[in-house]
Design a protein around this motif. Structure first.
Motif, short mmCIF file in Angstrom:
data_model
loop_
_atom_site.label_atom_id
_atom_site.label_comp_id
_atom_site.label_asym_id
_atom_site.label_seq_id
_atom_site.Cartn_x
_atom_site.Cartn_y
_atom_site.Cartn_z
N UNK A 227 -8.78 -3.00 12.46
CA UNK A 227 -8.17 -2.91 13.80
C UNK A 227 -8.78 -3.85 14.82
N UNK A 228 -10.05 -4.24 14.64
CA UNK A 228 -10.68 -5.19 15.57
C UNK A 228 -9.91 -6.52 15.54
N UNK A 229 -9.61 -7.01 14.33
CA UNK A 229 -8.89 -8.26 14.20
C UNK A 229 -7.46 -8.17 14.71
N UNK B 174 -4.35 5.60 6.25
CA UNK B 174 -3.07 5.09 5.79
C UNK B 174 -3.18 3.65 5.30
N UNK B 175 -3.89 2.82 6.07
CA UNK B 175 -4.09 1.43 5.65
C UNK B 175 -4.93 1.39 4.38
N UNK B 176 -5.94 2.26 4.30
CA UNK B 176 -6.81 2.28 3.11
C UNK B 176 -6.00 2.65 1.87
N UNK C 159 -2.92 -1.41 -3.87
CA UNK C 159 -2.81 -2.81 -4.29
C UNK C 159 -3.94 -3.23 -5.21
N UNK C 160 -4.85 -2.28 -5.49
CA UNK C 160 -5.97 -2.58 -6.38
C UNK C 160 -7.11 -3.32 -5.73
N UNK C 161 -7.23 -3.24 -4.41
CA UNK C 161 -8.26 -3.97 -3.68
C UNK C 161 -9.35 -3.03 -3.19
N UNK C 162 -10.53 -3.60 -2.93
CA UNK C 162 -11.62 -2.84 -2.33
C UNK C 162 -11.28 -2.60 -0.86
N UNK C 163 -11.42 -1.34 -0.40
CA UNK C 163 -10.95 -0.97 0.94
C UNK C 163 -12.07 -0.78 1.94
N UNK C 164 -13.28 -1.23 1.63
CA UNK C 164 -14.40 -1.02 2.56
C UNK C 164 -14.20 -1.76 3.89
N UNK C 165 -13.34 -2.79 3.89
CA UNK C 165 -13.15 -3.58 5.11
C UNK C 165 -12.20 -2.90 6.09
#
Length: 422
Positions: free
Chosen positions: A334-336, A315-317, A323-329
């Motif tokens: 969730x750690x942060x 869902x977050x991805x 938004x046009x961003x890279x989603x590998x992060x």
């Protein structure tokens, strides 16, 4: 403190109950093996948590032993005196010569060196001394707020426990010659971003002038160091850059160990006995982590095996991609988010990311950077304020969250800068 326990308890219960409900629903839809996979995951995760903690014993014993040598040899105290002029400028309301100044410097110095076990007693001592000069005993004073925000967003030179966990997991995953210290430079840069955000937020609120010699020298020195390192590393291919970062991190850590041992020996310190004394503390720290780590890992295991973690991450991805961003992060995000509430919870999520994607993956490295770059804001505020019966925290939470949010964004950007091949 009680509020933090309640929040963490609700998160833990939610992981278990939501995971169970999702498992039950999927079983009723025909997946008759899912409960077996959940149970197997529980047992495997409990064993993984114990194995990680046992691996942590050796590294924590080593590092706290070395730090005890540094303390007996006087180098840690000298480091504290080196950074003292900076802290005198950002705590203008503390009277000159007041003992709280020394306790604050030593607490921050211990945090920078990764000495959580030693930093907490020093921090509590600093809070008691700050309470002595606090005119309103139930309300957080300006120095208290500055101290706690810098404590939660403080610079970490060596993320000891994160390096130890990475090394332990690398052994489990069969990685030969793995350098667990290769996150040294990215974590240092991430903590600096968080530290600056917290400092500027509180200084703006308290109208502290940061345009003073020691403060500007601190920022200029760090910026010059990071700029020089980046100029050196930037032209390198990603693989070579990773190797150089690992070399730099391990080289600095080994050099610190040799420096502490050499100086202590020259000053007549019984180095061996000092090391053993500190190593005993390291064993206790590592053993204390076991129940908290396993508790979070088993709840996360149910949540992940049931598919709920996948739904959440997907869902977050989807939002990030829209938004046009890279989603590998996204898997490390969730750690942060958890780190603000619970260090043990974030540690469990970090281990889960490393288990799922690999300790040497981009996601695994990013999770480690995030885990090593900030403190547990609500926990620290609850413990430190609670120790002196402060009930009115004013803007401490807001400034702490600003530092956390900026630090999280900074950690993600730093992770892409150093480790992402795309």
């Amino acid at each position: 403190m009680a509020v933090i326990v309640i929040v963490l308890n609700r998160i833990w219960v939610a992981f278990v109950l939501v995971g169970f409900a999702a498992t039950l629903a999927q079983t009723m839809q025909g997946d008759l093996q899912l409960f077996s996979r959940v149970l197997t995951g529980l047992f495997d995760t409990a064993k993984t948590g114990f194995d990680i903690a046992i691996g942590l014993v050796g590294v924590m014993s080593l590092w706290l032993g070395v730090m005890k040598i540094g303390e007996k040899g006087g180098l840690i105290q000298r480091f504290g005196r080196l950074v003292a002029p900076f802290f005198r400028r950002v705590f203008p309301d503390i009277p000159p010569g007041h003992p709280a100044s020394g306790s604050i410097v030593m607490n921050v110095s211990a945090n920078m060196l990764g000495l959580d076990n030693a930093a907490t007693p020093l921090g509590l001592k600093a809070m008691r001394e700050l309470q002595e000069i606090n005119p309103h005993k139930d309300t957080a004073s300006n120095p208290m707020i500055m101290f706690l925000v810098l404590n939660t967003a403080g610079i970490t030179l060596i993320p000891t426990s994160v390096i130890a966990i990475r090394q332990s997991m690398a052994v489990q995953q069969g990685l030969v010659g793995f350098n667990a210290a290769d996150i040294f430079l990215p974590t240092l840069l991430s903590t600096f971003i968080s530290f600056c955000a917290g400092l500027v937020a509180v200084a703006a609120w308290q109208r502290i002038n940061l345009l003073s010699g020691p403060v500007l020298a601190f920022f200029a020195g760090f910026a010059a160091l990071m700029g020089g390192l980046y100029a050196w590393l930037a032209p390198m291919p990603p693989e070579t850059m990773a190797q150089m970062i690992g070399l730099l991190g391990s080289g600095i850590i080994v050099s610190i160990i040799v420096l502490f041992v050499g100086v202590a020996a020259l000053r007549g310190v019984d180095v061996y006995e000092s090391f053993v004394e500190g190593a005993k503390e390291g064993f206790g720290v590592a053993v204390q982590i076991i129940p908290y780590l396993i508790a979070m890992l088993v709840a996360i295991s149910i949540f992940r095996t049931s598919g709920c973690m996948g739904y959440l991450v997907d869902g977050i991805r989807s939002v990030v991609i829209a938004l046009g961003l890279n989603a590998d992060f996204v898997p490390a995000l969730p750690v942060g988010l958890m780190k603000t509430l619970s260090g043990s919870g974030a540690r469990g999520l970090m281990v889960d990311v490393m288990t799922t994607y690999g300790v040497d993956s981009f996601q695994g490295k990013l999770a480690a950077i995030i885990q090593g770059s900030t403190e547990t804001t609500f926990y620290v505020l609850a413990v430190y304020f609670g120790s002196v019966n402060i009930t009115k925290t004013r803007y401490a939470v807001a400034c702490g969250l600003i530092a956390d949010f900026v630090g999280l964004i900074g950690a993600i950007l730093v992770g892409y800068l150093f480790y992402h091949g795309g």
